[in-house]
Motif scaffolding. Sequence first.
Motif, PDB file in Angstrom:
ATOM      1  N   TYR A  93       0.826  -1.208   0.000  1.00 39.94           N
ATOM      2  CA  TYR A  93       0.000   0.000   0.000  1.00 39.94           C
ATOM      3  C   TYR A  93       0.861   1.260   0.000  1.00 39.94           C
ATOM      4  CZ  TYR A  93      -4.613  -2.122   0.574  1.00 39.94           C
ATOM      5  OH  TYR A  93      -5.783  -2.807   0.360  1.00 39.94           O
ATOM      6  N   ASP A 139      -7.020   0.952  -2.356  1.00 36.52           N
ATOM      7  CA  ASP A 139      -8.308   0.788  -1.684  1.00 36.52           C
ATOM      8  C   ASP A 139      -8.205   1.318  -0.252  1.00 36.52           C
ATOM      9  OD1 ASP A 139     -10.561  -0.194  -0.302  1.00 36.52           O
ATOM     10  OD2 ASP A 139     -10.719  -1.909  -1.643  1.00 36.52           O
ATOM     11  N   ARG A 140      -8.849   2.453   0.014  1.00 37.22           N
ATOM     12  CA  ARG A 140      -8.751   3.086   1.335  1.00 37.22           C
ATOM     13  C   ARG A 140      -9.379   2.208   2.424  1.00 37.22           C
ATOM     14  NH1 ARG A 140      -7.689   8.766   0.416  1.00 37.22           N
ATOM     15  NH2 ARG A 140      -7.897   9.235  -1.800  1.00 37.22           N
ATOM     16  N   ARG A 141     -10.543   1.630   2.132  1.00 38.44           N
ATOM     17  CA  ARG A 141     -11.232   0.819   3.144  1.00 38.44           C
ATOM     18  C   ARG A 141     -10.400  -0.418   3.517  1.00 38.44           C
ATOM     19  NH1 ARG A 141     -16.484   0.606   4.742  1.00 38.44           N
ATOM     20  NH2 ARG A 141     -17.106   2.000   3.052  1.00 38.44           N
ATOM     21  N   PHE A 157      -7.189  -0.747   3.227  1.00 42.66           N
ATOM     22  CA  PHE A 157      -6.000  -0.286   3.944  1.00 42.66           C
ATOM     23  C   PHE A 157      -6.330  -0.019   5.408  1.00 42.66           C
ATOM     24  CE2 PHE A 157      -3.095   3.368   5.036  1.00 42.66           C
ATOM     25  CZ  PHE A 157      -1.936   2.598   5.135  1.00 42.66           C
ATOM     26  N   LEU A 158      -7.460   0.631   5.672  1.00 45.41           N
ATOM     27  CA  LEU A 158      -7.856   0.918   7.044  1.00 45.41           C
ATOM     28  C   LEU A 158      -8.125  -0.375   7.816  1.00 45.41           C
ATOM     29  CD1 LEU A 158      -8.531   3.014   9.201  1.00 45.41           C
ATOM     30  CD2 LEU A 158     -10.873   3.053   8.329  1.00 45.41           C
ATOM     31  N   GLU A 187      -7.396   5.221  12.657  1.00 48.69           N
ATOM     32  CA  GLU A 187      -7.525   6.428  11.851  1.00 48.69           C
ATOM     33  C   GLU A 187      -7.199   7.686  12.648  1.00 48.69           C
ATOM     34  OE1 GLU A 187      -9.103   8.733   8.393  1.00 48.69           O
ATOM     35  OE2 GLU A 187      -8.193   6.771   8.700  1.00 48.69           O
ATOM     36  N   THR A 239      -6.353   7.428   6.110  1.00 54.88           N
ATOM     37  CA  THR A 239      -6.869   6.989   4.810  1.00 54.88           C
ATOM     38  C   THR A 239      -7.044   8.133   3.818  1.00 54.88           C
ATOM     39  OG1 THR A 239      -9.117   7.085   5.689  1.00 54.88           O
ATOM     40  CG2 THR A 239      -8.010   4.952   5.727  1.00 54.88           C
ATOM     41  N   PHE A 260      -5.026   9.580   1.512  1.00 59.65           N
ATOM     42  CA  PHE A 260      -3.699   9.278   0.971  1.00 59.65           C
ATOM     43  C   PHE A 260      -2.974  10.529   0.509  1.00 59.65           C
ATOM     44  CE2 PHE A 260      -5.326   4.784  -0.244  1.00 59.65           C
ATOM     45  CZ  PHE A 260      -5.184   4.395   1.077  1.00 59.65           C
TER      46      PHE A 260
END
Length: 510
Positions: free
Chosen positions: A264, A275-277, A279-280, A290, A376, A378
């Motif tokens: 990532y 993909d932010r979700r 990654f979180l 977060e 998230t 980025f």
Amino acid sequence: MKLNGPMLFYRMQQYFKVEYSHITQNNLVKTPMFYNIFFDMNEHIVLVDSADLHNCLSRVQRAVIICLAPPSYDVSGMEGSNDLIILNDPMSHRLAFNILNHILDDYQEFEHKLNDILYTTHSFQDMIEVITETIELPLSLTDVNFRYIAYSSASGRYIDQYVTASNGLPEDIVVSLQQNESFRRLEGITEAFVGEGAEPCVCKNIYHDGQYVGRLAVIIPDEETDTEYLKAIFDFAASYIEILYAQYNSFTNVSMEYRKVHDYMHLIFRRQPADRRAFLTLMHHLQIEESDALAVVNLLPRHQESSLYSSAFTCEHLERIFPGCFCISLEESIIILISNTYYQRKTGKNFSKELEKELQNHHYIAGISRIFHSLTIFEMLFAARRQALYALEQMDQSETTPASQTTCFFDDYALSYLLQHGASDTNFQQNCHPALIALKEHDEQNATEYLKTLRTYMDANMNAVAAANRLYIHRSSFINRMERIHKLVQLDLNDPNERLYINLSFAVFL
């Protein structure tokens, strides 16, 4: 390097027609030799003519004997302690000898790569990739909890089928294995073996101080697969995995979670889609949230010729000693994403101070971004790296920087950055005075008006009476507000540069 019969036999079939073979895992042998009664040939690869085969079998022990043509008699049962391979291939002695040396060279290169990993990258993933090159099949390394430590990068359908989002075997398979008493007994097998799971596979248990800690496994693709060869390679390679495990007393230095975070980070800092979700979710699994206080650090060698360690070693070393730290090598520098919140919680120490001490031993200098709370977003991570690089640039250009200094902070140069870039870079978190960011967040969370109070005070040329009047509050109430503001954030309003930075931040961003 010493080979055993299956390792040698597997490769020989690629070059020779084999008439007969008796192969075991018992004999470890070294360099090839032509049979000669005057030399000790025990534990060697021995090439012999069919006319001398009988004498060779009676004189030599614990060897892999290669007869270059079929004899006129039945040899089954005559091998003794030796492995025996009989060829049926018209080939000169010299050519056969050269091919055997070539095979031995290939295996020695395999051994060299494993050794190199032990002293350079220290990476289980790298070991898995090297083993994959040798067996030409995708394999995996899992721990006692069925979590993946590493798996072949070219694993195809196996990743989708057998690797969950949390880097473990699918739950239904894990439950089935845990309920199978015979499966647990497999943990006591010290040599490589063929196991039955969701699909038949060759396995090798990994031990540390006599305790089972993990397992190498490769799925058997078809009935033609030479499982004895796979077992031989696993028995050999497992010792290197165990040595690397012993260096850390765990697999954690290169867990699959960290590998995914690295992937990532490469996408984020190359400005590629990610993909932010997902990654979180991954970071949440690693207990990074977060809302954590985050920073990006950029490391550069102080002098190009003075970097004593490979970047891969440095990355793994820093991740090992700094909990909550994730490192990648990119564009001839090392990028660190650090959760100060996690590090403080685990160690009770200040990350930047501890990093400064550590870098004294590593010939690196570090630029450190300001703290942010947007895991998230980025664009914020990328901007934070730009801050770290800018700090390094300013540190390098400063004539007053001590030679012993190893770290520098963007916040020390934030005003010069704003003066240089003006409103062209409108990233609020990146360029605004950090006190204003903190006050804005406090106001939003607590329904206060501290940011408005400070702005009014600055607009009134720091005249408390005038500011109170403009806010329609009593002077004592205004003074109480300013006292609370000073407790929340660090401000030196007697410093003209501080006042300039605050006023510019209000003008550009607020």
